[in-house]
Design a protein around this motif. Structure first.
Motif, PDB file in Angstrom:
ATOM      1  N   THR A   6       2.531  -5.641 -11.373  1.00  0.00           N
ATOM      2  CA  THR A   6       3.630  -4.701 -11.569  1.00  0.00           C
ATOM      3  C   THR A   6       3.194  -3.589 -12.521  1.00  0.00           C
ATOM      4  OG1 THR A   6       4.545  -5.805 -13.509  1.00  0.00           O
ATOM      5  CG2 THR A   6       5.274  -6.618 -11.331  1.00  0.00           C
ATOM      6  N   PRO A   7       3.965  -2.497 -12.574  1.00  0.00           N
ATOM      7  CA  PRO A   7       3.641  -1.418 -13.522  1.00  0.00           C
ATOM      8  C   PRO A   7       3.647  -1.891 -14.980  1.00  0.00           C
ATOM      9  CG  PRO A   7       5.193  -0.639 -11.875  1.00  0.00           C
ATOM     10  CD  PRO A   7       5.061  -2.122 -11.681  1.00  0.00           C
ATOM     11  N   GLU A   8       4.372  -2.972 -15.253  1.00  0.00           N
ATOM     12  CA  GLU A   8       4.408  -3.517 -16.616  1.00  0.00           C
ATOM     13  C   GLU A   8       3.236  -4.456 -16.871  1.00  0.00           C
ATOM     14  OE1 GLU A   8       7.080  -3.985 -14.426  1.00  0.00           O
ATOM     15  OE2 GLU A   8       8.052  -2.144 -15.073  1.00  0.00           O
ATOM     16  N   ASP A   9       2.284  -4.497 -15.962  1.00  0.00           N
ATOM     17  CA  ASP A   9       1.084  -5.326 -16.042  1.00  0.00           C
ATOM     18  C   ASP A   9       1.386  -6.828 -15.990  1.00  0.00           C
ATOM     19  OD1 ASP A   9      -1.671  -5.284 -15.916  1.00  0.00           O
ATOM     20  OD2 ASP A   9      -1.894  -5.660 -18.061  1.00  0.00           O
ATOM     21  N   ARG A  10       2.456  -7.189 -15.279  1.00  0.00           N
ATOM     22  CA  ARG A  10       2.754  -8.596 -15.014  1.00  0.00           C
ATOM     23  C   ARG A  10       2.345  -8.876 -13.575  1.00  0.00           C
ATOM     24  NH1 ARG A  10       8.537  -8.027 -16.544  1.00  0.00           N
ATOM     25  NH2 ARG A  10       8.836  -9.260 -14.678  1.00  0.00           N
ATOM     26  N   VAL A  11       2.160 -10.128 -13.260  1.00  0.00           N
ATOM     27  CA  VAL A  11       1.810 -10.512 -11.894  1.00  0.00           C
ATOM     28  C   VAL A  11       2.994 -11.255 -11.283  1.00  0.00           C
ATOM     29  CG1 VAL A  11       0.250 -11.868 -10.454  1.00  0.00           C
ATOM     30  CG2 VAL A  11      -0.640 -10.639 -12.441  1.00  0.00           C
ATOM     31  N   ALA A  12       3.397 -10.787 -10.101  1.00  0.00           N
ATOM     32  CA  ALA A  12       4.477 -11.448  -9.362  1.00  0.00           C
ATOM     33  C   ALA A  12       3.865 -12.060  -8.110  1.00  0.00           C
ATOM     34  CB  ALA A  12       5.565 -10.442  -9.003  1.00  0.00           C
ATOM     35  N   PHE A  13       4.280 -13.268  -7.782  1.00  0.00           N
ATOM     36  CA  PHE A  13       3.777 -13.961  -6.601  1.00  0.00           C
ATOM     37  C   PHE A  13       4.865 -13.996  -5.536  1.00  0.00           C
ATOM     38  CE2 PHE A  13       1.180 -15.490 -10.057  1.00  0.00           C
ATOM     39  CZ  PHE A  13      -0.089 -15.454  -9.511  1.00  0.00           C
ATOM     40  N   PHE A  14       4.464 -13.760  -4.297  1.00  0.00           N
ATOM     41  CA  PHE A  14       5.393 -13.801  -3.173  1.00  0.00           C
ATOM     42  C   PHE A  14       4.813 -14.706  -2.102  1.00  0.00           C
ATOM     43  CE2 PHE A  14       5.940  -9.702  -5.239  1.00  0.00           C
ATOM     44  CZ  PHE A  14       7.315  -9.635  -5.385  1.00  0.00           C
ATOM     45  N   GLU A  15       5.646 -15.557  -1.574  1.00  0.00           N
ATOM     46  CA  GLU A  15       5.238 -16.417  -0.461  1.00  0.00           C
ATOM     47  C   GLU A  15       6.018 -15.995   0.765  1.00  0.00           C
ATOM     48  OE1 GLU A  15       5.159 -20.574  -1.225  1.00  0.00           O
ATOM     49  OE2 GLU A  15       4.276 -20.311  -3.220  1.00  0.00           O
ATOM     50  N   PHE A  16       5.345 -16.048   1.915  1.00  0.00           N
ATOM     51  CA  PHE A  16       5.985 -15.588   3.145  1.00  0.00           C
ATOM     52  C   PHE A  16       5.292 -16.233   4.334  1.00  0.00           C
ATOM     53  CE2 PHE A  16       2.873 -12.631   1.469  1.00  0.00           C
ATOM     54  CZ  PHE A  16       1.959 -12.535   2.503  1.00  0.00           C
ATOM     55  N   GLU A  17       5.988 -16.176   5.452  1.00  0.00           N
ATOM     56  CA  GLU A  17       5.416 -16.693   6.683  1.00  0.00           C
ATOM     57  C   GLU A  17       4.751 -15.568   7.479  1.00  0.00           C
ATOM     58  OE1 GLU A  17       7.034 -19.196  10.515  1.00  0.00           O
ATOM     59  OE2 GLU A  17       8.000 -19.476   8.579  1.00  0.00           O
ATOM     60  N   HIS A  18       5.374 -14.384   7.446  1.00  0.00           N
ATOM     61  CA  HIS A  18       4.854 -13.209   8.144  1.00  0.00           C
ATOM     62  C   HIS A  18       4.918 -12.024   7.184  1.00  0.00           C
ATOM     63  CE1 HIS A  18       5.044 -15.372  11.942  1.00  0.00           C
ATOM     64  NE2 HIS A  18       6.264 -15.749  11.599  1.00  0.00           N
ATOM     65  N   ALA A  19       4.048 -11.067   7.384  1.00  0.00           N
ATOM     66  CA  ALA A  19       4.042  -9.883   6.520  1.00  0.00           C
ATOM     67  C   ALA A  19       3.878  -8.622   7.357  1.00  0.00           C
ATOM     68  CB  ALA A  19       2.903  -9.968   5.519  1.00  0.00           C
ATOM     69  N   ILE A  20       4.494  -7.567   6.896  1.00  0.00           N
ATOM     70  CA  ILE A  20       4.293  -6.240   7.471  1.00  0.00           C
ATOM     71  C   ILE A  20       3.493  -5.455   6.443  1.00  0.00           C
ATOM     72  CG2 ILE A  20       5.393  -4.090   8.172  1.00  0.00           C
ATOM     73  CD1 ILE A  20       7.791  -5.800   9.087  1.00  0.00           C
ATOM     74  N   VAL A  21       2.360  -4.947   6.861  1.00  0.00           N
ATOM     75  CA  VAL A  21       1.511  -4.153   5.975  1.00  0.00           C
ATOM     76  C   VAL A  21       1.723  -2.686   6.356  1.00  0.00           C
ATOM     77  CG1 VAL A  21      -0.841  -3.748   5.155  1.00  0.00           C
ATOM     78  CG2 VAL A  21      -0.138  -6.054   5.857  1.00  0.00           C
ATOM     79  N   ALA A  22       2.529  -1.998   5.577  1.00  0.00           N
ATOM     80  CA  ALA A  22       2.864  -0.598   5.850  1.00  0.00           C
ATOM     81  C   ALA A  22       2.097   0.280   4.868  1.00  0.00           C
ATOM     82  CB  ALA A  22       4.365  -0.389   5.723  1.00  0.00           C
ATOM     83  N   THR A  23       0.903   0.665   5.253  1.00  0.00           N
ATOM     84  CA  THR A  23       0.006   1.393   4.351  1.00  0.00           C
ATOM     85  C   THR A  23       0.231   2.897   4.357  1.00  0.00           C
ATOM     86  OG1 THR A  23      -1.678   1.713   6.043  1.00  0.00           O
ATOM     87  CG2 THR A  23      -1.776  -0.332   4.753  1.00  0.00           C
ATOM     88  N   GLY A  24       0.933   3.402   5.355  1.00  0.00           N
ATOM     89  CA  GLY A  24       1.038   4.839   5.522  1.00  0.00           C
ATOM     90  C   GLY A  24      -0.250   5.379   6.129  1.00  0.00           C
ATOM     91  N   SER A  25      -0.311   6.692   6.245  1.00  0.00           N
ATOM     92  CA  SER A  25      -1.494   7.313   6.837  1.00  0.00           C
ATOM     93  C   SER A  25      -1.736   8.656   6.176  1.00  0.00           C
ATOM     94  CB  SER A  25      -1.297   7.484   8.344  1.00  0.00           C
ATOM     95  OG  SER A  25      -0.232   8.398   8.593  1.00  0.00           O
ATOM     96  N   ARG A  26      -2.874   9.229   6.504  1.00  0.00           N
ATOM     97  CA  ARG A  26      -3.211  10.547   5.975  1.00  0.00           C
ATOM     98  C   ARG A  26      -3.813  11.382   7.113  1.00  0.00           C
ATOM     99  NH1 ARG A  26      -6.923   6.885   4.141  1.00  0.00           N
ATOM    100  NH2 ARG A  26      -9.103   7.327   4.624  1.00  0.00           N
ATOM    101  N   PRO A  27      -3.684  12.694   7.005  1.00  0.00           N
ATOM    102  CA  PRO A  27      -4.214  13.563   8.058  1.00  0.00           C
ATOM    103  C   PRO A  27      -5.732  13.663   7.994  1.00  0.00           C
ATOM    104  CG  PRO A  27      -3.319  14.873   6.290  1.00  0.00           C
ATOM    105  CD  PRO A  27      -3.014  13.438   5.949  1.00  0.00           C
ATOM    106  N   VAL A  28      -6.302  14.006   9.117  1.00  0.00           N
ATOM    107  CA  VAL A  28      -7.744  14.225   9.208  1.00  0.00           C
ATOM    108  C   VAL A  28      -7.982  15.726   9.369  1.00  0.00           C
ATOM    109  CG1 VAL A  28      -9.790  13.799  10.616  1.00  0.00           C
ATOM    110  CG2 VAL A  28      -8.140  11.961  10.228  1.00  0.00           C
ATOM    111  N   ALA A  29      -8.804  16.274   8.505  1.00  0.00           N
ATOM    112  CA  ALA A  29      -9.164  17.690   8.605  1.00  0.00           C
ATOM    113  C   ALA A  29     -10.238  17.861   9.675  1.00  0.00           C
ATOM    114  CB  ALA A  29      -9.676  18.202   7.264  1.00  0.00           C
ATOM    115  N   LEU A  30     -10.320  19.043  10.212  1.00  0.00           N
ATOM    116  CA  LEU A  30     -11.353  19.361  11.205  1.00  0.00           C
ATOM    117  C   LEU A  30     -12.495  20.114  10.529  1.00  0.00           C
ATOM    118  CD1 LEU A  30      -9.132  20.621  14.160  1.00  0.00           C
ATOM    119  CD2 LEU A  30     -10.291  18.424  13.947  1.00  0.00           C
ATOM    120  N   PRO A  31     -13.706  19.946  11.030  1.00  0.00           N
ATOM    121  CA  PRO A  31     -14.818  20.742  10.488  1.00  0.00           C
ATOM    122  C   PRO A  31     -14.485  22.230  10.623  1.00  0.00           C
ATOM    123  CG  PRO A  31     -15.613  19.053  12.003  1.00  0.00           C
ATOM    124  CD  PRO A  31     -14.114  19.058  12.118  1.00  0.00           C
TER     125      PRO A  31
END
Length: 172
Positions: A6-31
């Motif tokens: 966390t921003p407060e430098d603590r560690v939080a643990f989460f348990e789950f059966e399924h996860a969605i990894v939503a990383t976002g994206s970034r544009p690609v420039a052209l040469p």
């Protein structure tokens, strides 16, 4: 199970059966068309414009490029769309693109298909296509050709998450 610092430098643990990894994206420039936030914009920069440019060249006729080009044309900009392939919306079934083409033409959008954006030269976008090299005069250039997922710096492989060479997380 995952550990998150966390921003407060603590560690939080989460348990789950399924996860969605939503990383976002970034544009690609052209040469030859590096994003500078002024003249050459990515899609996010285009959305941050505070005024409608008189003229815009949109590089890429996928859904993001056409959405931006259509919106700017409706707001009064003179829009040229440059697409390396020979049709708009290349990932969409071709028979479904006819209404889009009709609307683009009605808005006066200039389509340069089978044309490749090369570089800027004295205020114009230089393109090469079936008729050789040409110029598109444009106040702004929006590059909307491709986006890549933001997975390369997340340490997913170390966490045992399979990531393909395209940066996409494998779904199982």
């Amino acid at each position: 199970r995952v550990a998150v610092r966390t921003p407060e430098d603590r560690v939080a643990f989460f348990e789950f059966e399924h996860a969605i990894v939503a990383t976002g994206s970034r544009p690609v420039a052209l040469p030859g068309l590096a994003f500078d936030g002024e003249r050459v914009l990515d899609s996010t920069g285009a959305l941050a414009l505070t005024a409608v440019p008189e003229s815009v060249a949109v590089v890429g006729a996928g859904y993001i490029g056409l959405e931006l080009g259509t919106a700017l044309a409706k707001l009064g900009a003179r829009v040229t769309v440059v697409e390396a392939l020979d049709r708009v919306l290349p990932t969409v079934e071709e028979s479904l693109t006819a209404p889009v083409l009709r609307r683009l033409r009605a808005l006066g959008v200039d389509l340069r298909l089978a044309a490749t954006a090369q570089r800027l030269d004295r205020g114009a976008l230089v393109v090469t296509g079936p008729n050789g090299e040409g110029r598109v005069e444009a106040e702004r250039v929006i590059v909307a050709v491709r986006r890549v997922p933001n997975t390369d710096e997340l340490g997913l492989a170390e966490a045992g998450v399979a990531v393909g060479p395209d940066g996409l997380v494998a779904v199982g």
